[in-house]
Design a protein around this motif. Structure first.
Motif, short mmCIF file in Angstrom:
data_model
loop_
_atom_site.label_atom_id
_atom_site.label_comp_id
_atom_site.label_asym_id
_atom_site.label_seq_id
_atom_site.Cartn_x
_atom_site.Cartn_y
_atom_site.Cartn_z
N MET A 1 1.01 -1.33 -0.28
CA MET A 1 -0.44 0.20 0.07
C MET A 1 0.85 1.27 0.14
O MET A 1 1.66 1.19 1.11
CB MET A 1 -0.93 -0.18 1.24
N LYS A 2 0.71 1.99 -0.42
CA LYS A 2 1.26 3.24 -0.34
C LYS A 2 0.61 4.50 0.06
O LYS A 2 -0.55 4.64 0.15
CB LYS A 2 1.21 4.39 -2.04
N THR A 3 1.36 5.13 0.68
CA THR A 3 1.45 6.24 0.99
C THR A 3 1.48 7.82 1.15
O THR A 3 2.64 7.55 0.63
CB THR A 3 1.79 6.04 3.18
N ILE A 4 0.32 7.81 1.23
CA ILE A 4 0.45 9.88 0.61
C ILE A 4 0.55 11.09 1.70
O ILE A 4 -1.09 10.72 2.66
CB ILE A 4 -0.45 10.34 -0.08
N ILE A 5 0.92 11.62 1.83
CA ILE A 5 0.97 12.32 2.78
C ILE A 5 1.42 14.29 2.71
O ILE A 5 1.70 14.16 2.21
CB ILE A 5 2.56 12.06 3.92
N LEU A 6 0.11 14.42 3.13
CA LEU A 6 -0.95 15.24 3.29
C LEU A 6 0.33 16.63 4.13
O LEU A 6 -0.86 16.70 5.83
CB LEU A 6 -1.49 16.07 2.81
N VAL A 7 0.57 17.71 4.44
CA VAL A 7 1.42 18.23 5.31
C VAL A 7 1.16 20.58 4.57
O VAL A 7 0.99 20.23 4.58
CB VAL A 7 3.11 18.50 4.94
N GLY A 8 0.17 20.37 5.79
CA GLY A 8 -0.99 21.32 5.60
C GLY A 8 -2.02 21.20 5.54
O GLY A 8 -2.16 20.76 4.20
N GLY A 9 -2.89 22.25 5.55
CA GLY A 9 -4.28 22.41 5.69
C GLY A 9 -4.66 22.95 4.41
O GLY A 9 -6.01 24.14 4.50
N GLY A 10 -3.29 23.93 3.45
CA GLY A 10 -4.10 25.10 2.30
C GLY A 10 -5.56 24.42 1.38
O GLY A 10 -5.94 23.30 1.66
N HIS A 11 -5.04 25.43 0.34
CA HIS A 11 -6.39 25.32 -0.45
C HIS A 11 -6.66 23.97 -1.03
O HIS A 11 -7.31 23.75 -1.57
CB HIS A 11 -6.70 27.01 -0.67
N SER A 12 -4.71 23.56 -1.35
CA SER A 12 -5.21 22.23 -2.93
C SER A 12 -5.08 21.27 -2.09
O SER A 12 -6.02 20.11 -2.49
CB SER A 12 -3.23 22.75 -2.79
N HIS A 13 -4.36 21.04 -0.37
CA HIS A 13 -4.76 19.52 -0.02
C HIS A 13 -6.48 19.91 0.43
O HIS A 13 -6.99 18.30 0.80
CB HIS A 13 -3.79 19.70 1.20
N LEU A 14 -7.23 20.82 0.11
CA LEU A 14 -8.54 20.93 1.02
C LEU A 14 -9.23 20.12 -0.20
O LEU A 14 -10.80 19.67 0.02
CB LEU A 14 -9.19 22.01 1.24
N HIS A 15 -9.04 20.53 -1.37
CA HIS A 15 -9.66 19.95 -2.89
C HIS A 15 -9.52 18.30 -2.71
O HIS A 15 -9.88 17.75 -3.23
CB HIS A 15 -8.72 21.13 -3.72
N TYR B 1 13.51 16.12 -6.58
CA TYR B 1 12.62 14.55 -6.46
C TYR B 1 11.18 14.52 -6.36
O TYR B 1 10.21 15.07 -6.03
CB TYR B 1 12.72 14.96 -4.30
N PRO B 2 10.67 14.17 -7.44
CA PRO B 2 9.45 13.80 -7.76
C PRO B 2 8.02 13.47 -6.83
O PRO B 2 6.92 14.11 -7.87
CB PRO B 2 9.62 13.03 -9.24
N ASN B 3 8.79 12.55 -5.74
CA ASN B 3 7.88 11.92 -5.01
C ASN B 3 7.60 13.54 -3.57
O ASN B 3 6.52 13.50 -3.21
CB ASN B 3 8.19 10.93 -4.71
N VAL B 4 8.10 14.44 -3.94
CA VAL B 4 7.47 15.48 -3.24
C VAL B 4 7.33 17.05 -3.66
O VAL B 4 7.54 17.24 -4.90
CB VAL B 4 9.35 16.27 -2.56
N PHE B 5 6.30 17.09 -3.18
CA PHE B 5 4.78 17.79 -4.54
C PHE B 5 4.66 19.64 -3.45
O PHE B 5 5.16 19.50 -1.82
CB PHE B 5 4.09 17.35 -4.59
N GLY B 6 5.26 20.80 -4.00
CA GLY B 6 4.51 21.73 -3.14
C GLY B 6 3.48 22.40 -3.89
O GLY B 6 3.34 22.40 -5.38
N THR B 7 2.44 23.18 -3.05
CA THR B 7 1.35 23.71 -4.32
C THR B 7 1.64 25.14 -3.01
O THR B 7 1.20 25.47 -1.56
CB THR B 7 0.35 23.39 -4.03
N GLY B 8 0.65 26.02 -3.61
CA GLY B 8 -0.05 27.24 -2.70
C GLY B 8 1.24 28.52 -2.23
O GLY B 8 2.74 28.14 -2.80
N SER C 1 3.35 16.18 0.41
CA SER C 1 2.83 17.59 -0.54
C SER C 1 2.92 18.29 0.36
O SER C 1 1.90 18.29 1.76
CB SER C 1 1.32 17.01 -0.87
N PHE C 2 3.49 19.21 0.48
CA PHE C 2 3.15 20.56 0.96
C PHE C 2 2.24 21.51 0.86
O PHE C 2 2.28 22.02 -0.11
CB PHE C 2 4.39 20.94 1.45
N ASP C 3 1.69 21.77 1.95
CA ASP C 3 0.40 23.79 1.58
C ASP C 3 0.24 24.00 2.66
O ASP C 3 -0.68 23.88 3.89
CB ASP C 3 -0.30 22.32 0.41
#
Length: 362
Positions: A1-15, A266-273, A102-104
């Motif tokens: 099983m893959k694990t996706i971690i969202l860091v922060g509750g910004g607009h993109s992560h809410l979506h 690092y293609p497995n690290v994402f960032g938005t906002g 992902s960081f938002d």
């Protein structure tokens, strides 16, 4: 099983969380790490400051949203990231391992370039600090805002409207700005908002702040201004998290990402906002409009990456509609170099903002 971690509750992560409610996938574990259970919506900061909205109307319950999305919620602050080991370290000493992260996390309202500011600045970001800080602004007899952009002017006008409505007409609200107000919106809009701000009783001082001590703000022209509270809103500053990691950043310390919202190394690290800068479009405004539009791309790309499937690029828009509250339920609308002030502009902003919070909080 893959694990996706969202860091922060910004607009993109809410979506992403809202989309997951309708598209559950048992092959992927989702985790949200945020320092607070509540995400306060920045679009309503001014309305809350003015007394139009209650605290509950401005916030989204991340824990409840995560429960609905079958996403684990962790109330922590991420202190560091090791992208080689794919580890995150939190303020409680926990270590989380991810396949994709992902960081938002937004930005800071601070500036280390101004001597003495960091120790005396009133931080409203990260935005979980926001409610308690607004109470300090309400009680402040002399408030100085540093910055000539939309965030500074909107907050100054909203605070001034609250002061007038509550009988504190002897309180002073001052904006110190190094360049013309709303300079990027063009000279016509700049002159219009300058006249409006002065007509509301907010004092303006054009100069660059060089130093802040216990009681005064000092500008480069030799002027000093008394204050009870000083708040820097002169543009977003990078969060310290990336500066302490080996992740590539731009020259200002924001996470550097490609058009797919991935770290350039690092293609497995994402960032938005606000916390990220697009390498190919470095001048895109760091605001809520950009973050909202990045949400669908992030959702597609996190799922695509986890499934070894297709990912898509984010395509910025050249122009966008922006509305700032100027007090008394009137809005200042800009689109490119066009601008106007009206009650219907505020009503449109109110409709957009209320709808946004209800979408994720309901």
């Amino acid at each position: 099983m893959k694990t996706i971690i969202l860091v922060g509750g910004g607009h993109s992560h809410l979506h992403c969380l809202k989309k997951r409610i309708k598209h559950l996938d048992d092959n992927v574990k989702w985790v949200l790490i945020s320092p607070s259970r509540y995400q306060y919506y920045s679009g309503m900061f001014s309305g809350y400051t003015e007394g139009i909205y209650s605290l509950e109307e401005t916030r989204i319950d991340l824990e409840r949203l995560c429960e609905n999305a079958e996403c684990e919620f962790v109330e922590r602050t991420v202190l560091s990231i090791d992208p080689d080991q794919q580890h995150l370290l939190t303020d409680k000493g926990d270590i989380f391992t991810y396949d994709f992260v992902s960081f938002d996390i937004g930005s800071r309202n601070d500036s280390l370039k101004i001597e003495g500011l960091h120790e005396r600045n009133l931080p409203i970001k990260p935005n979980y600090r926001f409610p308690e800080q607004i109470e300090k602004l309400h009680n402040s007899r002399k408030t100085v805002f540093i910055g000539g952009g939309a965030a500074s002017i909107e907050m100054a006008l909203s605070l001034q409207a609250w002061k007038v409505d509550n009988g504190f007409k002897d309180h002073l609200v001052t904006v110190v700005h190094s360049s013309p107000l709303l300079e990027k919106a063009g000279s016509h809009s700049s002159k219009k908002i300058t006249g409006l701000t002065l007509s509301k009783g907010v004092e303006l001082h054009q100069g660059r702040v060089e130093k802040v001590d216990e009681t005064r703000v000092y500008a480069d022209d030799g002027t000093s201004i008394d204050y009870d509270e000083v708040i820097f809103l002169g543009g977003p500053k990078a969060p310290p998290l990336f500066g302490s990691s080996i992740l590539p950043t731009d020259e200002k310390g924001f996470l550097l990402v490609n058009s797919y919202l991935q770290s350039v190394e690092y293609p497995n690290v994402f960032g938005t906002g606000d916390c990220a800068t697009l390498k190919d479009f470095p001048d895109i405004p760091k605001n809520g409009v950009t973050a909202v539009r990045q949400g669908p791309v992030l959702w597609k790309n996190l799922n695509g990456a986890a499934a070894n499937g297709t990912i898509i690029p984010f395509e910025p828009q050249e122009r966008y509609l922006a509305i700032m509250s100027v007090g008394d339920k009137r809005g200042f609308l800009t689109y490119g170099s066009f601008s106007l002030v009206s009650g219907w502009a505020w009503r449109l902003k109110n409709w957009i903002d209320v709808r946004f919070v209800r979408r994720y909080g309901g």
